[in-house]
Design a protein around this motif. Structure first.
Motif, PDB file in Angstrom:
ATOM      1  N   ARG A  37       0.836  -1.188   0.000  1.00  0.00           N
ATOM      2  CA  ARG A  37       0.000   0.000   0.000  1.00  0.00           C
ATOM      3  C   ARG A  37       0.877   1.247   0.000  1.00  0.00           C
ATOM      4  O   ARG A  37       2.027   1.224   0.442  1.00  0.00           O
ATOM      5  CB  ARG A  37      -0.948   0.000   1.196  1.00  0.00           C
ATOM      6  CG  ARG A  37      -0.258   0.115   2.551  1.00  0.00           C
ATOM      7  CD  ARG A  37      -1.281  -0.056   3.662  1.00  0.00           C
ATOM      8  NE  ARG A  37      -0.675   0.082   4.988  1.00  0.00           N
ATOM      9  CZ  ARG A  37      -1.318  -0.133   6.132  1.00  0.00           C
ATOM     10  NH1 ARG A  37      -2.592  -0.512   6.111  1.00  0.00           N
ATOM     11  NH2 ARG A  37      -0.696   0.031   7.280  1.00  0.00           N
ATOM     12  N   ILE A  92      -3.609   3.618  -1.330  1.00  0.00           N
ATOM     13  CA  ILE A  92      -3.866   2.824  -2.532  1.00  0.00           C
ATOM     14  C   ILE A  92      -3.203   1.473  -2.312  1.00  0.00           C
ATOM     15  O   ILE A  92      -2.023   1.406  -1.958  1.00  0.00           O
ATOM     16  CB  ILE A  92      -3.314   3.509  -3.787  1.00  0.00           C
ATOM     17  CG1 ILE A  92      -4.036   4.841  -3.999  1.00  0.00           C
ATOM     18  CG2 ILE A  92      -3.490   2.607  -5.014  1.00  0.00           C
ATOM     19  CD1 ILE A  92      -3.499   5.653  -5.146  1.00  0.00           C
ATOM     20  N   GLY A 116      -3.677  -0.972  -8.722  1.00  0.00           N
ATOM     21  CA  GLY A 116      -4.020  -0.389  -7.428  1.00  0.00           C
ATOM     22  C   GLY A 116      -5.496  -0.093  -7.287  1.00  0.00           C
ATOM     23  O   GLY A 116      -6.194   0.218  -8.248  1.00  0.00           O
ATOM     24  N   THR A 117      -5.946  -0.195  -6.045  1.00  0.00           N
ATOM     25  CA  THR A 117      -7.326   0.147  -5.715  1.00  0.00           C
ATOM     26  C   THR A 117      -7.308   0.970  -4.438  1.00  0.00           C
ATOM     27  O   THR A 117      -6.560   0.676  -3.499  1.00  0.00           O
ATOM     28  CB  THR A 117      -8.185  -1.133  -5.568  1.00  0.00           C
ATOM     29  OG1 THR A 117      -9.548  -0.777  -5.352  1.00  0.00           O
ATOM     30  CG2 THR A 117      -7.709  -2.022  -4.438  1.00  0.00           C
ATOM     31  N   GLU A 118      -8.109   2.006  -4.396  1.00  0.00           N
ATOM     32  CA  GLU A 118      -8.039   2.975  -3.302  1.00  0.00           C
ATOM     33  C   GLU A 118      -8.934   2.584  -2.146  1.00  0.00           C
ATOM     34  O   GLU A 118     -10.103   2.245  -2.330  1.00  0.00           O
ATOM     35  CB  GLU A 118      -8.412   4.360  -3.812  1.00  0.00           C
ATOM     36  CG  GLU A 118      -8.189   5.470  -2.799  1.00  0.00           C
ATOM     37  CD  GLU A 118      -8.303   6.855  -3.420  1.00  0.00           C
ATOM     38  OE1 GLU A 118      -8.640   6.933  -4.608  1.00  0.00           O
ATOM     39  OE2 GLU A 118      -8.055   7.834  -2.706  1.00  0.00           O
TER      40      GLU A 118
END
Length: 123
Positions: A37, A92, A116-118
């Protein structure tokens, strides 16, 4: 090899989210999968890693006992279950893969990365 992480979102403190990491283009089992992250203004940090067989995992101290990594090899997918989320978990989240079965924690040792994902945890 292509990776796609998804499942992020906005959650309140103490809530849960499950992130998924889908791999395409190759068989999934040979790859160690790591989760990392990156918060705004900070370096990318290790969250957890799971071997290709799913038999061994390793976690960062900051998430131990709250986050769980798993994988479903027939579905070519790995998961990061995040419970008891805190505002400092806001970042993220990226999944990454490498073909060597060791529980590495350094981002530079992973060969393939998802976009990536927030995740945002509100206080």
């Amino acid at each position: 090899v292509q990776l796609q992480a998804f499942g992020g979102g906005l959650v309140e403190t103490g809530g849960s989210l499950r992130l998924s990491c889908a791999l395409s283009g190759r068989l999934f089992t040979p790859y160690t999968v790591g989760w990392f992250r990156q918060a705004p203004g900070k370096e990318r940090e290790f969250v957890g890693v799971i071997l290709g067989s799913g038999s061994s995992r390793r976690y960062a101290d900051s998430v131990k006992g709250r986050f769980t990594i798993s994988r479903d090899n027939p579905k070519n997918t790995a998961y990061l279950q995040m419970n008891s989320l805190k505002p400092e978990d806001t970042a993220i989240y990226y999944c990454a893969a490498r073909s060597i079965w060791t529980l590495e924690t350094q981002p530079r040792l992973f060969d393939y990365w998802g976009q990536g994902t927030e995740v945002t945890v509100s206080s």
